[in-house]
Design a protein around this motif. Structure first.
Motif, PDB file in Angstrom:
ATOM      1  N   VAL A  17      -0.395   5.321 -10.710  1.00  0.00           N
ATOM      2  CA  VAL A  17      -1.206   3.854 -11.388  1.00  0.00           C
ATOM      3  C   VAL A  17       0.273   4.012 -12.891  1.00  0.00           C
ATOM      4  N   ASP A  18       0.300   4.653 -13.322  1.00  0.00           N
ATOM      5  CA  ASP A  18       1.360   4.907 -14.544  1.00  0.00           C
ATOM      6  C   ASP A  18       2.786   4.496 -13.912  1.00  0.00           C
ATOM      7  N   MET A  19       3.790   5.443 -12.302  1.00  0.00           N
ATOM      8  CA  MET A  19       4.501   5.009 -11.953  1.00  0.00           C
ATOM      9  C   MET A  19       4.911   4.373 -11.620  1.00  0.00           C
ATOM     10  N   LYS A  20       3.471   3.200 -11.091  1.00  0.00           N
ATOM     11  CA  LYS A  20       4.469   2.520  -9.848  1.00  0.00           C
ATOM     12  C   LYS A  20       4.046   1.719 -10.362  1.00  0.00           C
ATOM     13  N   THR A  21       3.284   1.319 -11.677  1.00  0.00           N
ATOM     14  CA  THR A  21       2.925  -0.522 -11.832  1.00  0.00           C
ATOM     15  C   THR A  21       3.368   0.228 -13.270  1.00  0.00           C
ATOM     16  N   ARG A  22       3.946   0.358 -13.971  1.00  0.00           N
ATOM     17  CA  ARG A  22       4.080   0.817 -15.445  1.00  0.00           C
ATOM     18  C   ARG A  22       5.138  -0.582 -15.694  1.00  0.00           C
ATOM     19  N   VAL A  23       6.418  -0.569 -15.286  1.00  0.00           N
ATOM     20  CA  VAL A  23       7.389  -0.409 -15.183  1.00  0.00           C
ATOM     21  C   VAL A  23       8.241  -1.075 -14.417  1.00  0.00           C
TER      22      VAL A  23
END
Length: 259
Positions: free
Chosen positions: A154-160
């Motif tokens: 989730v972090d890899m795909k949505t944070r930046v």
């Protein structure tokens, strides 16, 4: 296949055909593709820019002879797209980057019978469509996404993600050409390239509506159109006797709001 394990049915193509196959003859192409039918037992084939036009023609000829349905990698190249369509590939994937499509291309796509999946969530001649939806919806905080996807994914795909005004994106204009092809009788499928499994498909439906499709047209492309795109319309894609009983229960009307 045996029905012994619950889970999603995933129709796939087996290993894709790439330029590193280095085909030198039609006989060699046929020998390799026969393994897809006889050993992988698949009905679909993905061709990734596999040599020059003659090689690509050998692939589509062998696929037809063996009863395989081949689709292509469009690679945002109009000349490549056009020759693949003319040569008889069953599917064309990714955006056709001449925006908008004029009547000659609309009719070529519609009347050739090729299936077109525009994958607007990824690069389509402009910024990735999914950036718009990720910034808009903040899926990193969605409890369902965090239940079904590991947190690091989730972090890899949505944070930046880059914020852009909607007018800076090309995908609504590409989607307008998709709508024109469908209204001309063409076969349209929906696919989000797998960057955001699950959510991406819903965003792709919304992206097509933002380009001018009605919600009903987008739902048609996302169900029976997508099933026909991979040659499986007799099995799923609509609610009919003899098909898999796939149901999605909604508490609001998607014909009023596709989201």
């Amino acid at each position: 296949d045996a029905g012994l394990m619950p889970g999603s049915r995933i129709a796939q193509t087996g290993t894709a055909i790439f330029s590193f196959n280095e085909f030198k003859s039609y006989a060699q192409v046929r020998a390799v593709l026969s393994r897809y039918r006889d050993d992988y037992r698949v009905g679909n084939l993905k061709m990734y820019r596999s040599g020059n036009r003659r090689v690509r023609q050998w692939i589509v000829m062998a696929a037809r002879e063996l009863g395989l349905q081949p689709t292509t990698e469009g690679a945002l190249s109009m000349k490549l797209d056009m020759t693949d369509i003319i040569d008889g590939y069953a599917g064309n994937e990714h955006a056709l980057t001449a925006v908008p499509l004029y009547a000659d291309m609309v009719n070529l796509v519609a009347k050739s019978g090729v299936e077109w999946t525009a994958t607007l969530q990824i690069t389509n001649g402009g910024p990735e469509g999914q950036d718009y939806f990720i910034v808009r919806d903040h899926p990193a905080d969605d409890p369902k996404l965090n239940r079904f996807a590991p947190r690091f994914v989730v972090d890899m795909k949505t944070r930046v993600r880059t914020f852009r005004e909607l007018g800076e994106y090309l995908f609504p204009r590409v989607a307008a050409s998709v709508a024109a092809v469908q209204r001309a009788g063409g076969l349209i499928g929906i696919g989000s390239h797998g960057e955001m499994p699950g959510l991406g498909f819903h965003w792709e439906l919304q992206a097509h509506v933002m380009g001018g499709m009605t919600p009903a047209e987008a739902l048609h492309a996302g169900t029976i159109g997508s099933a026909a795109a991979i040659g499986r319309a007799a099995e799923f894609g609509s609610l009919e006797p003899g098909k898999y009983a796939d149901l999605v229960i909604l508490n609001r009307d998607p014909l009023m709001d596709i989201a």
